[in-house]
Design an enzyme around this catalytic site. Structure first.
Site, short mmCIF file in Angstrom:
data_model
loop_
_atom_site.label_atom_id
_atom_site.label_comp_id
_atom_site.label_asym_id
_atom_site.label_seq_id
_atom_site.Cartn_x
_atom_site.Cartn_y
_atom_site.Cartn_z
N MET A 145 -4.41 -1.06 -8.60
CA MET A 145 -5.61 -1.29 -7.79
C MET A 145 -6.55 -2.32 -8.43
O MET A 145 -7.75 -2.09 -8.54
CB MET A 145 -6.35 0.04 -7.57
CG MET A 145 -5.50 1.11 -6.92
SD MET A 145 -4.73 0.57 -5.38
CE MET A 145 -6.15 0.66 -4.29
N HIS B 243 3.22 -2.55 -0.09
CA HIS B 243 2.02 -2.27 0.70
C HIS B 243 2.41 -1.29 1.81
O HIS B 243 3.44 -1.47 2.47
CB HIS B 243 1.49 -3.57 1.29
CG HIS B 243 0.22 -3.38 2.04
ND1 HIS B 243 -1.00 -3.26 1.41
CD2 HIS B 243 -0.02 -3.26 3.36
CE1 HIS B 243 -1.94 -3.07 2.33
NE2 HIS B 243 -1.38 -3.07 3.52
#
Ligand code: GRF
Length: 313
Positions: free
Chosen positions: A92, A111
């Site tokens: 992240m 993703h």
């Protein structure tokens, strides 16, 4: 059989995709080994699993460090572990441009949507809010464009009536775990195809100032704008069966001494040989890309107009 690729995985949290990549690497015939799991979050649960499985880990809280400096720390660990490819698995952190450029073509991300739909975060909420009946997972090369790099593979996942973001996320995650190891295996397995070798040469050559590319007698050639060609990618030229890079040596003497020193690596290019160009084989199974980068830079410098060469180096 060429050496296996050495995969480094970057995580920030659970690391279930890391686990999927790791266990797939332990099946017979995997073309990659996981050699390092690194995190910007020392409390990431995935780190403990990696360590328990005997994988080297590195963790460092990113807070308080400028982005490029933190990325340089990660890069140093990847280099130390001789990582050849990087997989982002729930990492992240936005990456600095330098880090992305250094791993161009060798770094992938997963993703939890069917890209290009629903980039960014809060993906499953967005899918449900849009009323989509199908979602999925996508693996793509990492470029400076967030979630926008070239797509390498995708898997569709049905949205079920009554799904919540959590139930949909859990189902998409099952799909991610199937997709990610498959795509990584394909990517690393194709690293020695002429297309992949050209892509790598291209990314290094075009990173040099004012460098451009055009075909020359059927071979991709790289030149300095306002200057001359400094490199050619040669694949089976006139059926010579060789994939190599042609760059400028200082003359025929250096050309001869390089070939004498390392005849498995260097060769005299059939057509450019008399003018002192040297061929470096790219089809040996293991390419030293720093060495290639060094030759490209040197050849670029010899071909650039003086004002440009002086300005840059
Ligand atoms: C996955 O859904 C992945 O697609 C996204 O972040 C999540 C990471 O999950 N980029 P995990 O840490 O791999 O379990």
């Amino acid at each position: 059989m060429p050496d296996k690729a050495r995969l480094g995985i970057l995580i920030s949290g659970t690391g279930s995709n890391m686990a999927a990549l790791l266990y797939a690497s332990r099946l017979p015939d995997s073309p990659y080994d996981v050699v390092l799991v690194a995190s910007n979050n020392p409390a990431a649960p995935g780190l403990a699993l990696a360590a328990a499985e005997g994988i080297d880990t590195f963790a460092r809280d990113h807070r308080g460090l400028p982005r490029a400096e933190f990325d340089a720390l990660i890069d140093a660990e990847l280099t130390r572990a001789r990582v050849t490819h990087v997989a982002l698995a729930g990492y992240m952190r936005l990456l600095s441009d330098g880090f992305v450029a250094r791993w161009a073509g060798r770094m992938v991300n997963i993703h939890p949507s069917l890209l290009p739909a629903h980039k960014g975060t809060h993906v499953h909420e967005a899918v449900l809010a849009a009323g989509d009946t199908v979602s999925g997972a996508t693996v793509h090369l990492v470029t400076a464009d967030l979630d926008g790099g070239p797509i390498l593979g995708a898997l569709r996942v049905a949205v079920v009536p009554g799904d919540t973001p959590a139930t949909l996320a859990a189902r998409v995650l099952h799909a991610e775990h199937q997709l990610y190891p498959r795509v990584v295996a394909e990517l690393v397995g194709s690293a020695t195809t002429p297309e992949a070798l050209l892509a790598r040469v291209r990314s290094l050559a075009l990173a040099l100032p004012e460098a451009d590319e055009k075909l020359s007698h059927g071979s991709p050639g790289f030149f300095v704008r306002g200057g001359k060609f400094f490199a050619y990618f040669s694949h089976d030229h006139h059926h010579d069966g060789v994939t190599g890079l042609l760059v400028k040596a200082s003359g025929v003497e250096e050309q001869a001494s390089l070939i004498e020193r390392d005849p498995d690596l260097y060769y005299r290019p059939a057509y450019l040989g008399p003018s002192g160009w040297i061929g470096i084989r790219l089809d040996t199974g293991e390419v030293d890309w720093d060495h290639i980068d060094g030759w490209l830079t040197r050849s670029w410098r010899a071909s650039a107009p003086k004002r440009l060469a002086a300005m840059v180096f």
